[in-house]
Write a protein that holds these residues in place. Sequence first.
Motif, PDB file in Angstrom:
ATOM      1  N   ASP A   1       0.835  -1.202   0.000  1.00 40.18           N
ATOM      2  CA  ASP A   1       0.000   0.000   0.000  1.00 40.18           C
ATOM      3  C   ASP A   1       0.873   1.256   0.000  1.00 40.18           C
ATOM      4  O   ASP A   1       0.956   1.992   0.980  1.00 40.18           O
ATOM      5  N   PHE A   2       1.559   1.479  -1.101  1.00 38.94           N
ATOM      6  CA  PHE A   2       2.346   2.700  -1.275  1.00 38.94           C
ATOM      7  C   PHE A   2       2.437   2.997  -2.762  1.00 38.94           C
ATOM      8  O   PHE A   2       2.192   2.129  -3.603  1.00 38.94           O
ATOM      9  N   MET A   3       2.787   4.222  -3.094  1.00 38.66           N
ATOM     10  CA  MET A   3       2.833   4.606  -4.496  1.00 38.66           C
ATOM     11  C   MET A   3       4.036   5.489  -4.771  1.00 38.66           C
ATOM     12  O   MET A   3       4.000   6.691  -4.571  1.00 38.66           O
ATOM     13  N   GLY A   4       5.113   4.869  -5.192  1.00 42.03           N
ATOM     14  CA  GLY A   4       6.254   5.601  -5.711  1.00 42.03           C
ATOM     15  C   GLY A   4       6.923   6.555  -4.734  1.00 42.03           C
ATOM     16  O   GLY A   4       6.585   6.633  -3.564  1.00 42.03           O
ATOM     17  N   SER A   5       7.894   7.264  -5.255  1.00 42.57           N
ATOM     18  CA  SER A   5       8.634   8.265  -4.486  1.00 42.57           C
ATOM     19  C   SER A   5       8.495   9.613  -5.170  1.00 42.57           C
ATOM     20  O   SER A   5       8.524   9.699  -6.404  1.00 42.57           O
ATOM     21  N   TRP A   6       8.390  10.651  -4.355  1.00 43.86           N
ATOM     22  CA  TRP A   6       8.081  11.976  -4.877  1.00 43.86           C
ATOM     23  C   TRP A   6       9.016  13.014  -4.262  1.00 43.86           C
ATOM     24  O   TRP A   6       9.315  12.973  -3.069  1.00 43.86           O
ATOM     25  N   LEU A   7       9.441  13.935  -5.097  1.00 46.67           N
ATOM     26  CA  LEU A   7      10.313  15.024  -4.671  1.00 46.67           C
ATOM     27  C   LEU A   7       9.472  16.273  -4.418  1.00 46.67           C
ATOM     28  O   LEU A   7       8.789  16.762  -5.320  1.00 46.67           O
ATOM     29  N   PHE A   8       9.523  16.773  -3.195  1.00 48.07           N
ATOM     30  CA  PHE A   8       8.819  17.992  -2.815  1.00 48.07           C
ATOM     31  C   PHE A   8       9.827  19.130  -2.679  1.00 48.07           C
ATOM     32  O   PHE A   8      11.039  18.906  -2.620  1.00 48.07           O
ATOM     33  N   ASN A   9       9.311  20.349  -2.609  1.00 47.83           N
ATOM     34  CA  ASN A   9      10.206  21.503  -2.474  1.00 47.83           C
ATOM     35  C   ASN A   9      10.366  21.953  -1.023  1.00 47.83           C
ATOM     36  O   ASN A   9      10.872  23.027  -0.747  1.00 47.83           O
ATOM     37  N   HIS A  10       9.919  21.101  -0.082  1.00 49.08           N
ATOM     38  CA  HIS A  10      10.026  21.428   1.333  1.00 49.08           C
ATOM     39  C   HIS A  10       9.903  20.137   2.136  1.00 49.08           C
ATOM     40  O   HIS A  10       9.516  19.095   1.609  1.00 49.08           O
ATOM     41  N   GLU A  11      10.218  20.220   3.399  1.00 51.40           N
ATOM     42  CA  GLU A  11      10.071  19.073   4.292  1.00 51.40           C
ATOM     43  C   GLU A  11       8.603  18.903   4.680  1.00 51.40           C
ATOM     44  O   GLU A  11       7.939  19.856   5.100  1.00 51.40           O
ATOM     45  N   LEU A  12       8.093  17.691   4.522  1.00 56.34           N
ATOM     46  CA  LEU A  12       6.692  17.439   4.854  1.00 56.34           C
ATOM     47  C   LEU A  12       6.501  17.391   6.364  1.00 56.34           C
ATOM     48  O   LEU A  12       7.368  16.944   7.110  1.00 56.34           O
ATOM     49  N   SER A  13       5.327  17.838   6.791  1.00 55.66           N
ATOM     50  CA  SER A  13       5.010  17.841   8.215  1.00 55.66           C
ATOM     51  C   SER A  13       3.667  17.164   8.445  1.00 55.66           C
ATOM     52  O   SER A  13       2.800  17.124   7.557  1.00 55.66           O
ATOM     53  N   VAL A  14       3.484  16.628   9.631  1.00 53.73           N
ATOM     54  CA  VAL A  14       2.242  15.951   9.992  1.00 53.73           C
ATOM     55  C   VAL A  14       1.075  16.929   9.897  1.00 53.73           C
ATOM     56  O   VAL A  14       1.166  18.068  10.363  1.00 53.73           O
ATOM     57  N   GLY A  15       0.003  16.485   9.276  1.00 53.85           N
ATOM     58  CA  GLY A  15      -1.184  17.326   9.102  1.00 53.85           C
ATOM     59  C   GLY A  15      -1.223  18.067   7.782  1.00 53.85           C
ATOM     60  O   GLY A  15      -2.260  18.625   7.409  1.00 53.85           O
TER      61      GLY A  15
END
Length: 207
Positions: free
Chosen positions: A141-155
Amino acid sequence: MFQRTLAHIEAKFSRWFSQVKWINFGGGHLMTRSDYDVDLLVSLLNDFHKRYPHLHVILEPGSAFAWQTGVLVAQVADVVEDKGIRTAILNVSFTCHMPDCLEMPYMPTVRNAEQVALDFTPVSKSQYVYRLGGNSCLSGDFMGSWLFNHELSVGENIIFEDMLHYTTVKTNMFNGVSHPAIGFVRSNGEMEILREYTYEDYKNRMD
């Protein structure tokens, strides 16, 4: 694509056309997409009908009506790391809510992110690369890897573009995983919730 497919259909099967009453050219005709050549489609179908006037031609334009008409909004429930691979656990499930992403070669666009091919190789801490994981207990139950322009945070919201056409018709409630609510955003920005799902929906399915 359809032009090439039609040529193959005629080459392989036209000898039997006189024995059938109708032919279904299926779905996937994204006629509402900005770069779709509608005039070519009309021309192909008109020419085909002239060659085989007795055939009733059927198209399934459902994807064209649902194309780019709805998003799936998820939230980051947790971020975990193992052997240098960071996984953002979302409060949605690819297995339960987006099975089309696992069953067929369809990959939605994630807003403000770019898909990257990592093959489970750890990346530099300076790169905000996350594997997106679902909230069921299934290992796939996962889908690939993704590059974001910032660090993800909970919520934080993770928005999957163009998910209306299959997400709402192929879902399941495996192990009681709840479904996302269905809402409608009006042109003035107001959100109207049309349907929310509860444990009762899961129980009634199992009854």
